[in-house]
Design a protein around this motif. Structure first.
Motif, PDB file in Angstrom:
ATOM      1  N   ASP A  85      54.223  23.925 -16.776  1.00  0.00           N
ATOM      2  CA  ASP A  85      54.653  22.533 -16.948  1.00  0.00           C
ATOM      3  C   ASP A  85      53.489  21.557 -16.926  1.00  0.00           C
ATOM      4  N   GLY A  86      52.257  22.061 -16.829  1.00  0.00           N
ATOM      5  CA  GLY A  86      51.089  21.186 -16.806  1.00  0.00           C
ATOM      6  C   GLY A  86      50.783  20.592 -15.447  1.00  0.00           C
ATOM      7  N   GLU A  87      51.567  20.935 -14.448  1.00  0.00           N
ATOM      8  CA  GLU A  87      51.363  20.408 -13.097  1.00  0.00           C
ATOM      9  C   GLU A  87      50.643  21.432 -12.218  1.00  0.00           C
ATOM     10  N   SER A  88      50.175  20.966 -11.064  1.00  0.00           N
ATOM     11  CA  SER A  88      49.498  21.839 -10.103  1.00  0.00           C
ATOM     12  C   SER A  88      50.525  22.624  -9.296  1.00  0.00           C
ATOM     13  N   HIS A  89      50.237  23.907  -9.083  1.00  0.00           N
ATOM     14  CA  HIS A  89      51.130  24.770  -8.314  1.00  0.00           C
ATOM     15  C   HIS A  89      50.340  25.525  -7.250  1.00  0.00           C
ATOM     16  N   ALA A  90      50.986  25.745  -6.107  1.00  0.00           N
ATOM     17  CA  ALA A  90      50.324  26.365  -4.960  1.00  0.00           C
ATOM     18  C   ALA A  90      50.493  27.878  -4.989  1.00  0.00           C
ATOM     19  N   PHE A  91      49.365  28.581  -4.893  1.00  0.00           N
ATOM     20  CA  PHE A  91      49.351  30.039  -4.773  1.00  0.00           C
ATOM     21  C   PHE A  91      48.781  30.383  -3.401  1.00  0.00           C
ATOM     22  N   GLU A  92      49.540  31.173  -2.653  1.00  0.00           N
ATOM     23  CA  GLU A  92      49.148  31.499  -1.287  1.00  0.00           C
ATOM     24  C   GLU A  92      49.270  32.996  -1.053  1.00  0.00           C
ATOM     25  N   ILE A  93      48.246  33.587  -0.438  1.00  0.00           N
ATOM     26  CA  ILE A  93      48.269  34.994  -0.033  1.00  0.00           C
ATOM     27  C   ILE A  93      48.316  35.024   1.489  1.00  0.00           C
ATOM     28  N   LEU A 122      52.959  33.972  -2.344  1.00  0.00           N
ATOM     29  CA  LEU A 122      53.904  32.869  -2.398  1.00  0.00           C
ATOM     30  C   LEU A 122      53.485  31.897  -3.504  1.00  0.00           C
ATOM     31  N   ILE A 123      54.435  31.514  -4.347  1.00  0.00           N
ATOM     32  CA  ILE A 123      54.212  30.519  -5.393  1.00  0.00           C
ATOM     33  C   ILE A 123      55.058  29.303  -5.051  1.00  0.00           C
ATOM     34  N   ASP A 124      54.376  28.189  -4.786  1.00  0.00           N
ATOM     35  CA  ASP A 124      55.072  26.967  -4.348  1.00  0.00           C
ATOM     36  C   ASP A 124      55.989  27.258  -3.168  1.00  0.00           C
ATOM     37  N   GLY A 125      55.511  28.100  -2.259  1.00  0.00           N
ATOM     38  CA  GLY A 125      56.252  28.399  -1.042  1.00  0.00           C
ATOM     39  C   GLY A 125      57.317  29.462  -1.176  1.00  0.00           C
ATOM     40  N   GLN A 126      57.536  29.982  -2.375  1.00  0.00           N
ATOM     41  CA  GLN A 126      58.548  31.011  -2.582  1.00  0.00           C
ATOM     42  C   GLN A 126      57.895  32.385  -2.714  1.00  0.00           C
ATOM     43  N   LEU A 127      58.489  33.373  -2.092  1.00  0.00           N
ATOM     44  CA  LEU A 127      57.952  34.722  -2.120  1.00  0.00           C
ATOM     45  C   LEU A 127      58.091  35.295  -3.526  1.00  0.00           C
ATOM     46  N   ALA A 128      56.948  35.639  -4.154  1.00  0.00           N
ATOM     47  CA  ALA A 128      56.946  36.135  -5.530  1.00  0.00           C
ATOM     48  C   ALA A 128      56.700  37.631  -5.618  1.00  0.00           C
ATOM     49  N   LEU A 142      65.461  34.304  -7.808  1.00  0.00           N
ATOM     50  CA  LEU A 142      64.755  35.134  -6.824  1.00  0.00           C
ATOM     51  C   LEU A 142      65.732  35.736  -5.839  1.00  0.00           C
ATOM     52  N   ALA A 143      65.628  37.045  -5.641  1.00  0.00           N
ATOM     53  CA  ALA A 143      66.388  37.738  -4.601  1.00  0.00           C
ATOM     54  C   ALA A 143      65.390  38.442  -3.691  1.00  0.00           C
ATOM     55  N   ALA A 144      65.125  37.853  -2.534  1.00  0.00           N
ATOM     56  CA  ALA A 144      64.129  38.392  -1.606  1.00  0.00           C
ATOM     57  C   ALA A 144      64.659  38.289  -0.185  1.00  0.00           C
ATOM     58  N   PRO A 145      65.663  39.098   0.150  1.00  0.00           N
ATOM     59  CA  PRO A 145      66.204  39.039   1.505  1.00  0.00           C
ATOM     60  C   PRO A 145      65.176  39.471   2.543  1.00  0.00           C
TER      61      PRO A 145
END
Length: 553
Positions: free
Chosen positions: A256-264, A204-210, A311-314
């Protein structure tokens, strides 16, 4: 590194690494382990800095002693090896009156130049960050099903790939044989491992399934029945695989130079016993999880921009069926679980770098089925599983895979007599076909400047554009233990073939595959009785008869 791991939980080997004073674009590691006595199989993880560089496991030794060696190409990690680093090797082990063997480990590196090499990443970022075995808790003790960090990436990233290493332990070691959550108490008050026999590793990148990983069912050297794995070990047991997810479509957001959340995150399936099911929020204890971000940089000073990813992740399609069979007294005698899962995912964006604007994408399509039958009041279990999938990146990389698995086992324990009897049969396989260049070396590197095995134009730049690795294992074994004395006779056979796919026809079928390596091995009762190898069509070794495991592989 030379280190003996005895009582070593929470006590890894810690050393330092200094690059050699020579020019190199290749690095290989040689891991050699010696052990004698009685011991479980153990998980081991090596780090350079905070980046995991190798995940492996141990064999279960004999009293007379064993030795094994494994070689690993780590040239894709070249950016780590060009500067001084801390080297950490974590192998949690226990010594007591029952488990007597330390693991004596030697880790060596070889550095050399070669004209055939992968394009290594400029930067490798670990996830979680700054959490090796020294700087954080011992990763062998993770009770977690989720790990992650917030990370700031460089602004001039041209390509980025995320790789995931995830290994189930304890209740999750045999996740492919777990039962539905609604059936855990079918055979009494002692619960069976739950959350269904399906596992998905999610990025998940910023809460979205990648992207997702459907893991290969690794079986360790004590798994199912120990006699299956002497001296042939399970597929990938000494080099536990990582899977990659192309996150290049996310660069317009991440640069964008900002912090982003990576979650496994590790998920299974929960059901209510009434036909309703969904992906679970948790699974059993425990999984060892790490990730890495491989980053290739654009020119200094440039800034990567583009469109927001589409993103298309049904939600995956889940089909579950369960049935409990009763005996004449109304007691639960059998349990049948059937599950089918289908998952499709795609992400697309426009990415602008100093080289211009291009459309980038990552697509995955996966199918899974598992039929599980437990009989004799929980004594016998049969599992038939099929995992298939494909992944396609706009970078030119694509992969298809198939992981068939069949396991039948019967376990009878007499606590009064202090005995345990297990009989088992297993058939399993791994078939992976890759086009283009993944993050990891494919094994084609030594062949790609050669046209010796091909017909056609000798001026082709690359001999092969893809590879196929196909291997199968099948075996039967018994295990009998009385108090602290045990025996485990067994027979196991493995066949492995490695092919190159010629550049002249990227869509070639199996008939166009060029066989580069083949091996056939049979072991009976701890003894290697057949070992036939063919390299480039020339037999490198003939059948071996009655070669003892104590003489080495």
């Amino acid at each position: 590194m030379v280190h003996s791991f005895g009582n070593s939980y929470g006590d890894p080997s810690i050393g330092s690494y200094t690059p050699p004073e020579c020019s190199f674009n290749h690095v290989t590691l040689n891991l050699t382990v010696e052990a004698a006595g009685r011991q479980f199989d153990r998980l081991a993880v090596a780090y350079l800095g905070d980046v995991e560089i190798w995940r492996t496991s141990t064999a279960e030794p004999t009293h007379a002693g064993i030795i094994w060696t494994h070689l690993k190409d780590v040239s894709h990690l070249l950016s780590l090896f060009v500067k001084p680093q801390q080297l950490v090797f974590d192998l949690g082990n226990l010594i007591n009156e029952n488990y007597t063997s330390p693991f004596n480990v030697t880790l060596e590196a070889t550095f050399f130049q070669s004209v055939t090499t992968v394009d290594p990443a400029d930067i490798i970022v670990p996830v979680p960050n700054k959490r090796s075995a020294v700087t954080f808790e011992n990763p062998s003790h993770y009770p977690h099903v989720t790990v992650g960090d917030s990370i700031v990436l460089p602004r001039n990233v041209e390509r980025a790939v995320f790789t995931v290493a995830a290994t189930g332990q304890m209740d999750e070691e045999f996740w492919y044989s777990n039962v539905f959550s609604s059936n855990t108490l079918t055979f009494g008050p002692d619960p069976l491992p739950s959350h269904a026999p399906f596992r998905e590793i999610q990025l998940l990148i910023d809460g979205q399934l990648a992207g997702v990983v459907w893991p290969f069912p690794v079986v360790f050297t004590g798994g199912v029945v120990p006699g299956l794995w002497r001296p042939i070990v399970g597929i990938d047991t000494f080099d536990i695989p990582e899977n990659e997810i192309d996150m290049t479509p996310w660069l317009p957001l991440l640069c964008d130079g900002e912090s982003h959340a990576f979650e496994i995150r590790v998920v299974g399936i929960d059901d209510d016993g009434q036909g309703k099911s969904q992906l679970s929020q948790t699974v059993g204890s425990y999984w060892v999880i790490t990730g890495k971000i491989f980053i290739w940089l654009d020119h200094a000073g440039s800034i990567t921009t583009g469109t927001v990813p589409t993103l298309a992740a049904p939600v995956p399609s889940l089909k579950l069926f369960a049935e409990v069979g009763l005996d004449s007294n109304g007691t639960n005698q059998t349990l049948t679980n059937v599950i089918d899962v289908t998952r499709n995912l795609s992400v697309l964006s426009q990415v602008e770098t100093s080289k211009g604007i291009k459309t980038v994408s990552w697509r995955q399509s996966l199918t899974y089925s598992n039929w599980d039958y437990i009989s004799d009041y929980g004594v016998t279990q049969t599992t038939v599983q099929h995992t298939n999938g494909s992944a396609v990146s706009s970078s030119g990389y694509s992969q298809t895979f198939s992981y068939p698995l069949f396991v039948n086992s019967t376990a009878v324990q007499d606590k009064v007599a202090h005995t345990l009897f297990i009989s088992a049969a297993i058939e399993r396989g791994q078939d992976i076909e890759v086009y283009g260049q993944p993050v990891f070396p494919t094994g084609l590197e030594p062949f790609n400047d050669s046209v010796e095995y091909l017909s056609g134009d000798p001026q082709r730049h690359r001999a092969f554009v893809g590879s196929r690795l196909s291997t199968t294992q099948n075996g039967t074994a018994l295990y009998f233990r009385h108090e602290n004395v045990s025996i485990s006779p067994g027979t196991t056979q493995q066949d492995l073939a490695f092919y190159g796919i010629p550049a002249c026809d990227p869509k070639a079928g199996p008939s166009r595959h060029v066989e580069l390596y083949r091996r056939h091995v049979v072991a009976v009762n701890d003894t290697l009785v057949e070992d036939q190898r063919t390299v480039h069509g020339s037999k490198a070794n003939v059948q071996l008869l009655a070669k003892s495991i104590r003489q080495g592989p």
